[in-house]
Design a protein around this motif. Structure first.
Motif, mmCIF file in Angstrom:
data_model
loop_
_atom_site.group_PDB
_atom_site.id
_atom_site.type_symbol
_atom_site.label_atom_id
_atom_site.label_comp_id
_atom_site.label_asym_id
_atom_site.label_seq_id
_atom_site.Cartn_x
_atom_site.Cartn_y
_atom_site.Cartn_z
ATOM 1 N N GLU A 55 5.724 -2.737 -3.858
ATOM 2 C CA GLU A 55 7.064 -1.671 -4.008
ATOM 3 C C GLU A 55 6.286 -0.330 -4.322
ATOM 4 N N MET A 56 5.321 -0.335 -5.220
ATOM 5 C CA MET A 56 4.530 0.812 -5.413
ATOM 6 C C MET A 56 4.010 1.379 -4.264
ATOM 7 N N LEU A 57 3.209 0.568 -3.440
ATOM 8 C CA LEU A 57 2.699 1.148 -1.968
ATOM 9 C C LEU A 57 3.819 1.529 -1.281
ATOM 10 N N LEU A 58 4.787 1.106 -0.997
ATOM 11 C CA LEU A 58 5.833 1.577 -0.333
ATOM 12 C C LEU A 58 6.470 2.698 -0.808
ATOM 13 N N THR A 59 6.666 3.165 -1.912
ATOM 14 C CA THR A 59 7.724 4.033 -2.580
ATOM 15 C C THR A 59 6.977 5.158 -3.124
ATOM 16 N N LEU A 60 5.818 5.238 -3.686
ATOM 17 C CA LEU A 60 5.035 6.145 -4.309
ATOM 18 C C LEU A 60 4.628 7.315 -3.250
ATOM 19 N N PRO A 61 4.847 8.656 -3.643
ATOM 20 C CA PRO A 61 4.118 9.587 -2.578
ATOM 21 C C PRO A 61 2.660 9.266 -2.358
ATOM 22 N N ALA A 62 2.452 9.583 -0.828
ATOM 23 C CA ALA A 62 1.075 9.207 -0.434
ATOM 24 C C ALA A 62 -0.183 9.694 -1.385
ATOM 25 N N ASP A 63 -0.010 11.036 -2.012
ATOM 26 C CA ASP A 63 -1.097 11.451 -2.588
ATOM 27 C C ASP A 63 -1.352 10.868 -3.926
ATOM 28 N N GLU A 64 -0.609 9.818 -4.250
ATOM 29 C CA GLU A 64 -0.815 9.300 -5.598
ATOM 30 C C GLU A 64 -1.417 7.606 -5.122
ATOM 31 N N LEU A 65 -1.730 7.489 -4.051
ATOM 32 C CA LEU A 65 -1.890 6.021 -3.375
ATOM 33 C C LEU A 65 -3.499 6.062 -2.806
ATOM 34 N N PRO A 66 -4.033 4.994 -2.654
ATOM 35 C CA PRO A 66 -5.222 4.821 -2.025
ATOM 36 C C PRO A 66 -5.029 4.866 -0.703
ATOM 37 N N LEU A 67 -5.469 5.659 0.179
ATOM 38 C CA LEU A 67 -5.544 5.659 1.767
ATOM 39 C C LEU A 67 -6.580 5.144 2.605
ATOM 40 N N ALA A 68 -6.055 4.899 3.675
ATOM 41 C CA ALA A 68 -7.350 4.566 4.679
ATOM 42 C C ALA A 68 -7.227 4.943 5.984
#
Length: 194
Positions: A55-68
């Protein structure tokens, strides 16, 4: 920019989850007392952690998540309409930035229901290389507008949120903070009220 993150295994996040959500005592086990393990509880909490993390990966803003970066593993296809479809790699949970080499800027990624998506069918309101648009399709792929004429269609970047691997969690500081938010005390008060 990709925020820093820590890598945690299921066992590590499970131990932290139990402590934060009131399943473990704050102090160690008294000497001479046997500590019990609850495999059913661990399985239930692991399922809860997986659901929370997804749920966090789907809903949090992208700048708060690990990206690839997925640009090397995505496939491009020219559609009959002249647009370009990006077949998203299976590991990309959600795209957050896309840019063709021929464009001047990254595209705005919008849902199919967004007004920008409908504007791509009119030559007077369609996207330009200076202001491109990427429409997220219902199948998870992207349709890119415009397709530059006579240019090679190469992705300059395709950044997204990576789908979690089983038993591995990449946690940014924001995710760690979200994990610490618990309603344990609230539920304790509610359950013990007369």
């Amino acid at each position: 920019m990709n925020p820093p993150y820590i890598l945690m295994t299921l066992e590590e996040i499970l131990a932290r989850w139990k402590l934060l959500h009131g399943w473990e005592p704050l102090s160690g086990t008294p000497q001479g007392q046997i500590q019990r393990t609850e495999p059913q509880l661990d399985a239930l909490l692991a399922a809860q952690i997986d659901a929370w993390y997804s749920e966090m990966l789907l809903t949090l803003p992208a700048d708060e998540l690990p990206l690839a970066d997925f640009s090397a593993s995505a496939a491009l296809e020219i559609l009959p309409s002249g647009a370009i479809m990006v077949r998203m790699p299976a590991k990309c949970l959600r795209p957050v930035a896309v840019k063709l080499e021929a464009w001047d800027a990254p595209a705005a990624i919008v849902e199919q229901s967004h007004p920008l998506a409908a504007r791509q069918h009119n030559p007077f309101t369609a996207a330009t290389p200076q202001s491109p648009v990427a429409v997220l399709r219902s199948d998870g792929n992207l349709t890119l507008y415009p397709a530059p004429a006579g240019a090679t269609h190469t992705l300059d970047c395709l950044t997204g949120v990576e789908a979690p691997s089983k038993g591995t969690y990449r946690l940014t500081p924001r995710l760690v903070a979200m994990m610490a938010k618990t309603d344990f005390i609230y539920n304790l008060k509610k359950n013990n009220s007369l």
